[in-house]
Write a protein that holds these residues in place. Sequence first.
Motif, PDB file in Angstrom:
ATOM      1  N   LEU A 100      -6.963   2.255   6.937  1.00 53.79           N
ATOM      2  CA  LEU A 100      -6.512   0.860   7.071  1.00 53.79           C
ATOM      3  C   LEU A 100      -7.531   0.043   7.876  1.00 53.79           C
ATOM      4  CD1 LEU A 100      -4.578  -1.415   6.576  1.00 53.79           C
ATOM      5  CD2 LEU A 100      -3.041  -0.506   8.312  1.00 53.79           C
ATOM      6  N   PRO A 111       5.863   7.309  -0.502  1.00 50.62           N
ATOM      7  CA  PRO A 111       4.667   6.687  -1.096  1.00 50.62           C
ATOM      8  C   PRO A 111       3.959   7.654  -2.035  1.00 50.62           C
ATOM      9  CG  PRO A 111       4.575   6.636   1.318  1.00 50.62           C
ATOM     10  CD  PRO A 111       5.768   7.446   0.952  1.00 50.62           C
ATOM     11  N   ILE A 124       0.846  -1.200   0.000  1.00 47.85           N
ATOM     12  CA  ILE A 124       0.000   0.000   0.000  1.00 47.85           C
ATOM     13  C   ILE A 124       0.882   1.251   0.000  1.00 47.85           C
ATOM     14  CG2 ILE A 124      -1.642   1.299   1.418  1.00 47.85           C
ATOM     15  CD1 ILE A 124      -2.851  -1.487   2.097  1.00 47.85           C
ATOM     16  N   GLY A 125       0.636   2.092  -0.968  1.00 48.69           N
ATOM     17  CA  GLY A 125       1.460   3.296  -1.138  1.00 48.69           C
ATOM     18  C   GLY A 125       1.942   3.435  -2.564  1.00 48.69           C
ATOM     19  N   VAL A 157      -0.840   7.991   0.351  1.00 54.57           N
ATOM     20  CA  VAL A 157      -0.740   7.747   1.792  1.00 54.57           C
ATOM     21  C   VAL A 157      -2.096   7.275   2.305  1.00 54.57           C
ATOM     22  CG1 VAL A 157      -0.314   8.804   4.048  1.00 54.57           C
ATOM     23  CG2 VAL A 157       1.083   9.463   2.070  1.00 54.57           C
ATOM     24  N   MET A 158      -2.063   6.158   3.022  1.00 51.41           N
ATOM     25  CA  MET A 158      -3.296   5.618   3.603  1.00 51.41           C
ATOM     26  C   MET A 158      -3.301   5.942   5.089  1.00 51.41           C
ATOM     27  SD  MET A 158      -4.198   1.671   4.158  1.00 51.41           S
ATOM     28  CE  MET A 158      -5.587   1.010   3.283  1.00 51.41           C
ATOM     29  N   ARG A 161       1.824  -1.349   4.622  1.00 55.06           N
ATOM     30  CA  ARG A 161       1.992   0.019   4.129  1.00 55.06           C
ATOM     31  C   ARG A 161       3.489   0.274   3.958  1.00 55.06           C
ATOM     32  NH1 ARG A 161      -1.945   3.775   7.852  1.00 55.06           N
ATOM     33  NH2 ARG A 161      -1.150   2.548   9.585  1.00 55.06           N
ATOM     34  N   TRP A 186      -4.983   2.763  -3.186  1.00 50.82           N
ATOM     35  CA  TRP A 186      -5.133   1.552  -2.377  1.00 50.82           C
ATOM     36  C   TRP A 186      -6.503   0.913  -2.548  1.00 50.82           C
ATOM     37  CZ3 TRP A 186      -8.895   1.167   1.325  1.00 50.82           C
ATOM     38  CH2 TRP A 186      -9.428   2.349   1.853  1.00 50.82           C
ATOM     39  N   ARG A 237       7.079   1.378   4.213  1.00 51.60           N
ATOM     40  CA  ARG A 237       7.815   1.887   5.371  1.00 51.60           C
ATOM     41  C   ARG A 237       9.145   2.464   4.915  1.00 51.60           C
ATOM     42  NH1 ARG A 237       6.750   3.442   9.703  1.00 51.60           N
ATOM     43  NH2 ARG A 237       8.553   2.576  10.775  1.00 51.60           N
ATOM     44  N   GLU A 265       3.290  -1.775  11.442  1.00 50.35           N
ATOM     45  CA  GLU A 265       2.317  -0.841  12.014  1.00 50.35           C
ATOM     46  C   GLU A 265       2.687  -0.463  13.450  1.00 50.35           C
ATOM     47  OE1 GLU A 265       0.338   0.539  10.110  1.00 50.35           O
ATOM     48  OE2 GLU A 265       0.551  -0.796   8.409  1.00 50.35           O
TER      49      GLU A 265
END
Length: 371
Positions: free
Chosen positions: A277, A268, A224-225, A271-272, A258, A229, A260, A299
């Motif tokens: 999430l 990214p 994700i990024g 951005v989520m 996501r 998403w 890192r 996370e």
Amino acid sequence: MFLSEFEKYDWGAVKRGIYSKTARDVERALGRSGRDLEDLKALLSPAAAPYLEEMAQLSQRMTQKRFGRVIQLYIPLYLSNECQNICTYCGFSYENRIARRTLSAGELLTEVAVIKSMGYEHVLLVSGEANQTVGVDYFVKALDVIRPHFAQLSMEVQPLETEDYSLLMEHGLHSVLVYQETYCRGEYTLHHPKGRKSNFEYRLGTPDRLGEAGIYKMGLGVLIGLEDWRADCWFTGLHLRYLESQYWRTKYSLSFPRLRPHAGGMAPKVVMSDRELIQLICAYRLVNGEVELSLSTRESPVFRDHAVRLGITSISAGSRTNPGGYAVDLGSLEQFEIHDDRSPAEISAMIRRQGYDPVWKDWDMVLQTGG
Ligand code: SF4
């Protein structure tokens, strides 16, 4: 093969379909059981944001009904950071000038001893893609060394052929994680400019090869990024539906890593937020009561403490993302920075405080081998 199903869908049309969903679509999805992929679009859409509390309560109920109040624990063991691929988002990317290392049998046993002392029975073996030195022969040897010490062995390595997976299963392999990274072809090409991983279709066909080999469990996901998403996670849902219909004996899990920070880091594109999430976790659960949902140490502690009650079924703890990171070479470069660095004992205590039981294995190879 999934490719022919995938080619029926256009990325832009799927994305527009998700963003055009309304509150009425979300309410219809929430009011139904047996939710379909149109419902998944609604639940992933921005229109679902005001319904998060309701989604979370439903997700929690469905998860507890199917899985009970248990959270499985696993830990990654990095075998090697050698890699022939260029991936723009990864610290192990070929062009990064870092010290490369592949663990020997003796070094593996040193790492195993530390991991065992933490209480683990489920280990996820991870490597980059270096087929000459870290290919199927190496994996067979590594499994033979590690297998006597754990109840469950999973792998997250380069895509392999069906017969390779069959061979590795004979040596104790239980599950394989293979993330598509993104289902948007254009963006995939941008982030994988060199190496075997640049072949989008070969990667897309990997879960089919795992299914053909009869793997016990496989894990899907995107990074994700990299791209929108909502669309990427909808395609993951499409892929899962297809696989469940084709390979119904196999169990499935989904992850939602996501992006890192890492060496040579890239920001990214998308951005989520934490709320988004949670929305994703709940949306996946509401359309699929059977799938396992996994959350890694990428996370934050606050986020993970919250998420374990809302649909998650397995988490990692105490992770190191570098080969030798537990004992052999503590200072070698990590694939990415972890965010939750609490020990397995601390995570275990946190799970209990939430009213759940930590489970160190959900499978035993005694069952697999018949004794
Ligand atoms: S993501 Fe995997 S294949 Fe890509 S550079 Fe990193 S280790 Fe290699």
